[in-house]
Design a protein around this motif. Structure first.
Motif: not given
Length: 733
Positions: A150-152, A155, A160, A163-164, A236, A240-241, A244-245
């Motif tokens: 997957e990509s962000w 999701l 999300r 994943v957080d 993921l 990428d993960l 996005n953080h």
């Protein structure tokens, strides 16, 4: 072979009719390997570009929809790691020659700078093709198999949230953002590390800053997402993960840009052995320097802005020609993780190696006796179709446990981390046997592993040596000296084409010969004495040994076929190697072809010979086979007037193998083994077998189907069926 002829062999290991014994070297006329002006100057293919074509064949297996899906993923990863090593070693070597002003031409006579330009163009083309294969062919097929990368953006809110939690508890504590400013110099970027470049703005001062964030290698490259109840396995990418953080890593700052980049460094090792007081210490110093080798390739995502790219180019001291813009994700070598998923139906059918017939006990449930089997006659084993564990490993383990065994001598080039081979040597030494291990600590990228094994062996009482100054010991040899009933000493020998590595033995196609031939035992004893002491030995009766005599011996055998063809006699040459680059060997094969000799060559990787060229090589065919196993055996077969001369061993036809390594080929003498090799070549070269055909242009043409679209036979499946179907002859009761 073209003509089986009247095959004959001599049991004591000597040869008849101009055979390959130690004496024939002394009167060999080396002028046969020198160009006499009759061959065209442009007669070689560039070795570096040929290697890239080999990696292209690996990629074609990933592109092939008939290849099992997770094997396609595996071939994508293999392509990526192969290319990394190619840049770290081969491209690095070319650049070093350019920078140092060593205007040594390449094997084609071209300047290194010109070859480097062609390499960059072809490598970039193949890398883009590699990425397209992943995105357009393999990834959709994975989706259909319920394996999702997957990509962000894919999701939902629930994903999300989960994943957080993963990020805050398992990833955030490991991350180390490094700022770049007057107080923080640009950080060191390690080779092959995946990194994020981050540009942030301070909202109070409006100042824009740069930071580098290394993607941790201690964490899985693909983070498995929590089960969403769909039955799909979802991943993921770690970068990428993290991307996005970034706001959690730079609180209060405004993240403007973030991009992936990856650096490749020169990681080849060079040591001046003549000047080194202690080889291990010198090598360990070089291994530390390896981490700081000069940059040779910068991979960036294709969306990287020019400001960030300019900073990287300037700080890393790299040129625009060394920059590779690619779609994300970078470093598809990480796909090995996906390829290891437990989905047997998406992989090659499982194959269990069989025990060689001669090594099977005569009675069910009886304990096999390897020494008795070898004493009854030479045994040729073919891995991985035949078991390494019940042949090579069993041979050394029985030697370690047998009280009648007095000595074991062995070469170790690459072995696995928990090697039963090494453990057998340690057991033997602790049992009081004399044990000699020649550990090649200069085996590229296995140096540290081999140093550790060498020290472990020494602590157990094994005599550990490191071979000859200036030479790598690449031959695959094991010698057991045993006291038989009556007190006589008997030699039991093994000469192979592959490493003493139980793990790779299940993946690499290799041959090995076990023999109790007294002459071979004496040959190996002399060779080990040369490697461990101060001996200069010429008299190898059943072997060809580099660097002194192997090339010369093969040239003599090729020349004999050439002379027979000119005299109107049957002649034929068949060769199977990983690489064919040596100019003297290639020129001799050209002359053989010009004389009418049929020459069949099977090459896994590099081939600098041009086949099928009128007036030069129209009698030469070159094939390549790639598949579930890595073709690794080396075979040299000559018609030899109806008395076939067939050798197996460790040597490829490259300068380093013939001039800078200790290599060994052993001649097969059992008629059944000669037939076995003939059958292997017949199957490999058959038009009914799938393979790649080398064209005079240097391109490789894949032949996988017949004209009607049906698949051609897979060589490795053919060998599995042929060897697995062997049966021990029934004895009369």
């Amino acid at each position: 072979m073209q003509d089986e002829g009247g095959r004959s062999s001599v049991a004591d290991g000597s040869q008849v009719d101009g055979g390959v014994d130690g004496d024939f070297m002394d009167d060999y006329d080396e002028t046969t390997s020198v160009d006499d002006g009759t061959l065209p100057p442009e007669r070689y293919l560039d070795r570096e570009l040929s290697w890239l074509r080999f990696n292209q064949r690996v990629l074609e297996l990933a592109e092939d929809p008939t290849t099992p899906l997770l094997e396609r993923v595996n071939f994508l990863a293999i392509f990526a790691t192969n290319l990394d090593e190619f840049f770290m070693v081969r491209v690095a070597g070319l650049k070093r020659r350019i920078v140092t002003g060593l205007a040594v031409p390449t094997n084609t006579g071209r300047a290194p700078a010109d070859v480097l330009s062609d390499i960059n163009a072809l490598a970039l083309e193949l890398q883009h093709r590699h990425v397209r294969c992943f995105h357009e062919l393999v990834k959709p097929a994975l989706d259909e198999a319920n394996i999702h990368v997957e990509s962000w953006a894919d999701l939902n809110d629930d994903d999300r949230t989960r994943v957080d939690e993963i990020f805050s508890t398992k990833i955030f504590p490991v991350l180390m953002p490094l700022a770049v400013d007057p107080a923080h110099p640009f950080p060191y970027i390690s080779g092959l590390s995946l990194n994020l470049s981050v540009r942030v703005r301070n909202p109070k001062t409006e100042r824009v800053e740069f930071a580098r964030l290394k993607v941790p290698t201690v964490l899985p490259r693909f983070v498995q997402l929590p089960d969403d109840g769909s039955g799909r396995v979802r991943f993921l990418t770690l970068e990428d993960l993290i991307s996005n953080h970034l706001d959690e890593l730079f609180p209060g700052m405004e993240v403007l840009e973030h991009h992936e980049f990856r650096l490749t460094r020169n990681e080849d090792v060079e040591i001046e052995e003549d000047e080194a007081e202690n080889l291990i210490q010198a090598l360990e110093r070089e291994l530390l320097r390896r981490r700081f080798g000069p940059p040779i390739r910068l991979e960036i995502t294709d969306d990287m802005d020019e400001v960030t790219l300019g900073l990287l180019v300037r700080e890393l001291g790299i040129t625009e020609n060394e920059v590779y813009r690619l779609p994300a994700p970078l470093d598809l070598g990480g796909l090995f993780q996906i390829a290891k998923l437990d989905r047997p139906h998406l992989k090659y059918p499982k194959h269990v190696p069989v025990t060689a017939l001669q090594l099977q006990p005569a009675e069910p449930n009886a304990k096999p006796d390897v020494f008795a089997a070898i004493g009854a006659g030479d045994i040729l084993v073919h891995h991985p179709y035949e078991s390494f564990a019940t042949s090579v490993q069993a041979f050394l383990e029985q030697a370690a446990a047998d009280p009648n065994v007095l000595a074991i001598k062995q070469t170790l080039y690459r072995t696995s981390g928990d090697s039963p081979i090494v453990e057998a040597l340690i057991d033997a030494a602790e049992a009081g046997k004399a044990v000699l291990a020649l550990v090649e600590i200069k085996a590229r990228f296995d140096e540290q592993n081999n140093i550790e094994w060498a020290r472990k062996l020494e602590k157990a009482g094994v005599h550990v040596v490191y071979g000859l100054v200036g030479l790598k010991t690449h031959c695959k040899l094991a010698l057991v000296v045993r006291q038989e009933k009556g007190g006589e000493l008997k030699y039991y020998s093994h000469v192979g084409t592959g490493n003493y590595n139980p793990k790779t033995s299940r993946l690499y196609e290799d041959l090995g010969l076990f023999t109790a031939d007294d002459q071979v035992g004496k040959d190996l004893t002399r060779l080990f004495n040369e490697l461990s002491g101060y001996a200069i030995e010429k008299k190898y009766k059943r072997m060809l040994v580099a660097p002194r005599y192997l090339r010369r011996g093969l040239l003599k055998l090729i020349d004999a076929e050439t002379k027979n063809a000119r005299a109107g006699l049957p002649a034929g040459i068949r060769i199977k190697v990983n690489s064919l680059v040596d100019e003297a060997i290639i020129d001799a094969l050209y002359r053989a072809s010009q004389a009418g000799v049929s020459v069949d060559i099977v090459v896994r990787g590099i081939c600098a010979l041009v086949p099928g060229q009128e007036g030069l090589s129209e009698n030469i065919r070159v094939r390549s086979v790639l598949g579930r196993y890595l073709e690794h055996s080396r075979i040299f077969a000559f018609h030899h007037g109806g008395d076939p001369q067939i050798f197996i061993g460790s040597a490829d036809m490259m300068h380093r193998n013939l001039d800078r390594r200790v290599e060994a080929l052993i001649r097969l003498s059992d008629p059944a083994h000669l037939d076995q090799i003939d059958q292997l070549f017949d199957a490999t070269m058959s038009d009914r077998t799938a393979s790649w055909h080398l064209q005079p242009t240097g391109e490789w043409l894949r032949r996988a189907t017949r004209d009607n679209g049906t698949a051609l036979a897979d060589l490795q499946n053919t060998m599995m069926g042929r060897i697995g179907g062997r049966r021990r002859p029934q004895t009369a009761r």
